[in-house]
Design a protein around this motif. Structure first.
Motif, PDB file in Angstrom:
ATOM      1  N   GLN A 144       0.941  -1.299   0.021  1.00  0.00           N
ATOM      2  CA  GLN A 144      -0.019  -0.009  -0.016  1.00  0.00           C
ATOM      3  C   GLN A 144       0.705   1.182  -0.123  1.00  0.00           C
ATOM      4  N   LEU A 152       2.007   1.558  -3.674  1.00  0.00           N
ATOM      5  CA  LEU A 152       0.678   2.092  -4.416  1.00  0.00           C
ATOM      6  C   LEU A 152       0.521   3.592  -4.185  1.00  0.00           C
ATOM      7  N   LEU A 197      -3.805   2.339 -11.808  1.00  0.00           N
ATOM      8  CA  LEU A 197      -3.507   1.275 -12.386  1.00  0.00           C
ATOM      9  C   LEU A 197      -4.180   1.100 -13.760  1.00  0.00           C
ATOM     10  N   SER A 233       3.246   6.017  -5.457  1.00  0.00           N
ATOM     11  CA  SER A 233       3.417   5.892  -6.971  1.00  0.00           C
ATOM     12  C   SER A 233       2.071   6.576  -7.605  1.00  0.00           C
ATOM     13  N   ILE A 238      -4.962  -4.981  -3.423  1.00  0.00           N
ATOM     14  CA  ILE A 238      -4.313  -4.109  -4.445  1.00  0.00           C
ATOM     15  C   ILE A 238      -5.389  -2.954  -4.544  1.00  0.00           C
ATOM     16  N   LEU A 248       1.501  -3.184 -13.135  1.00  0.00           N
ATOM     17  CA  LEU A 248       1.991  -3.615 -11.924  1.00  0.00           C
ATOM     18  C   LEU A 248       2.049  -5.219 -12.212  1.00  0.00           C
ATOM     19  N   SER A 279      -5.682   1.002  -6.300  1.00  0.00           N
ATOM     20  CA  SER A 279      -4.838   1.974  -6.736  1.00  0.00           C
ATOM     21  C   SER A 279      -5.943   2.847  -7.713  1.00  0.00           C
ATOM     22  N   THR A 320      -9.647  -1.323  -8.433  1.00  0.00           N
ATOM     23  CA  THR A 320      -8.710  -0.299  -9.366  1.00  0.00           C
ATOM     24  C   THR A 320      -9.559   0.296 -10.562  1.00  0.00           C
TER      25      THR A 320
END
Length: 477
Positions: free
Chosen positions: A174, A177, A202, A180, A197, A186, A199, A220
């Motif tokens: 985390q 993510l 992404l 970034s 996950i 990824l 983000s 995502t």
């Protein structure tokens, strides 16, 4: 870059390389080992320092001598920036200080693409703290090392991240993510302890054989492509992915084959136009009746099925087709016999009390039940490709031919069918193209000719199995 190479006789020889632009020479160097790039300094005076200006530095460490070589190259390097810096350490005998200095060198030279790969002996090496705030990084590949739990991460330019064979606790992932903000790609391979996950940036996610103890949650909103491959210890749960256009769910697992889990996954693929299903998905579809499949993927135009031969059944394929009413292209890849896949298949079939749907107990009742509904599934199907046809016929000849019969007989807008046959070292390909000017003849004469050709092609296999070729023709006609 001027200068010519001279022969020992003193006569001039044509030099076609030195006049080339530096960028082209550097591109040529990118195909050579770093030691060979350095050796070009002996070609002529004009080449003496060319290697010190290359933008790509790639080192493969396998002995003590390589430590000295890396230090020498970095000391004499004369360019201000490094585009790519790769350090692949295969030897256990390499100084940690050299790794740290190499990373610092790359950061000081504003590296854009950094690859650090270590063998199993370096699994406990913790990356330099300077790396966590490298603002020039756009692509980072890490393998078999450790990330600090306490360091904050700021990779403001990072767009691509690949992590392999590493412990990725939920807190560390985390942090990555969140630190970034423009990350688009990824790739997680053989990582463990990943729980979620999340983000907002992404666009492409690849999950390859990760080890998790709890369902992996994926949220995502900008994700366009999702690839889940190899083995999964736990199922994934797609919480949010409204932009998803491509999905590859090609994994195997001993997770309980629950249609509710698959249905939950499929509901998140409503906008996907290209989908690939693997063995676990096919196995879940296996025992269902057509009317039980209540999930539709209306946007799916291209469907690929990776089917282990022991797990192939005509109803399972039909159930998959039932979810894609607007399908235009179907690709079926019959995977060769694999002991591991077969063991999973055996465990599942025993636990569900499902018998193998081979030629002896093919469900003809399901055949006719599916036939009634097939016409509305194949309204738009134009292209069909089948691979691994030969091997599948040896084990499931009646079902695979029934599948071909259905596709040829009921996909009324079918334009192209390719059956790829691998028989030992022989490679045969059968292609059929519809005659757009004589569509009315297709369903009679050409269809029978194509079926006859298939029968002749596979007749050798079936005759070896004591099956009369005339029976085969009756089945297909």
């Amino acid at each position: 870059m001027a200068g010519t190479l001279k022969q020992t006789t003193g006569q001039k020889d044509d030099d076609y390389i030195s006049p080339l632009p530096d960028c082209l020479i550097h591109h040529i160097f990118s195909f050579l080992r770093m030691r060979d790039v350095v050796k070009t300094c002996v070609l002529s005076k004009s080449w003496r320092s060319v290697w010190t200006t290359v933008s790509d530095l790639r080192f493969s460490i396998s002995s003590y001598d390589d430590d000295w070589f890396v230090e020498r190259v970095l000391t004499q390097y004369g360019w201000a920036k490094v585009e790519k810096f790769h350090l692949d350490i295969e030897s256990k005998h390499f100084f940690t200080s050299t790794i740290d200095s190499s990373v610092c060198f790359a950061i000081d030279h504003q590296v854009q693409e950094l690859r650090l790969s270590f063998n199993f002996g370096w699994a406990c090496y913790t990356l330099s703290p300077l790396l966590y705030s490298c603002s020039s990084l756009t692509k980072l590949c890490l393998s078999r090392c450790c990330l600090s739990f306490s360091e904050s991460i700021s990779w403001i330019s990072l767009k691509s991240l690949s992590i392999q064979y590493m412990d990725m606790s939920d807190d560390v992932l985390q942090k990555i993510l969140m630190g970034s903000p423009v990350l688009e790609y990824l790739n997680l391979k053989r990582c463990w302890d990943v729980k979620g996950i999340h983000s907002t940036s992404l666009k492409e996610l690849v999950i390859d054989d990760i080890q998790v103890g709890l369902p992996l949650h994926i949220s995502t909103p900008q994700l366009l492509s999702l690839h889940v491959t190899d083995y999964l210890f736990e199922i994934i749960r797609i919480v949010e992915a409204p932009s998803l256009l491509e999905a590859v769910l090609d994994f195997h697992s001993q997770i309980k084959s629950d249609f509710c889990l698959l249905k939950e996954m499929l509901c998140k693929l409503q906008n996907a136009t290209r989908i690939l299903f693997g063995s676990w998905c096919v196995r879940v579809m296996w025992p269902l009746k057509v009317e039980d499949v209540q999930v539709l993927l209306p946007s799916c135009k291209s469907l690929t099925l990776h089917v282990p031969i022991p797990e192939f059944s005509f109803p399972a394929i039909a159930n998959m087709l039932a979810t894609t009413p607007n399908l235009e292209k179907l690709v079926i890849v019959f995977k060769p016999f694999d002991p591991y896949s077969y063991s999973v298949y055996s465990l599942y079939s025993n636990s569900q009390n499902i018998s193998d749907l081979d030629s002896c107990n093919f469900d003809h009742e399901s055949y006719w039940h599916i036939k009634k509904k097939f016409k509305r599934w194949a309204l738009h199907l134009k292209n069909v490709e089948i691979f691994g046809f030969y091997d599948c016929l040896r084990f499931k000849y009646e079902e695979v031919l029934t599948l071909v019969k259905f596709l040829l007989g009921h996909a009324f807008v079918l334009e192209n069918m390719v059956i790829d046959v691998m028989k030992g070292l022989q490679h045969l390909e059968l292609q059929y193209y519809a005659d757009s000017f004589h569509e009315t003849l297709r369903s009679v004469k050409l269809l029978k000719m194509l079926k006859l050709f298939i029968a002749i092609l596979v007749g050798e296999i079936l005759l070896k199995s004591c099956v009369d070729l005339n029976s085969l023709l009756d089945l297909m006609m």
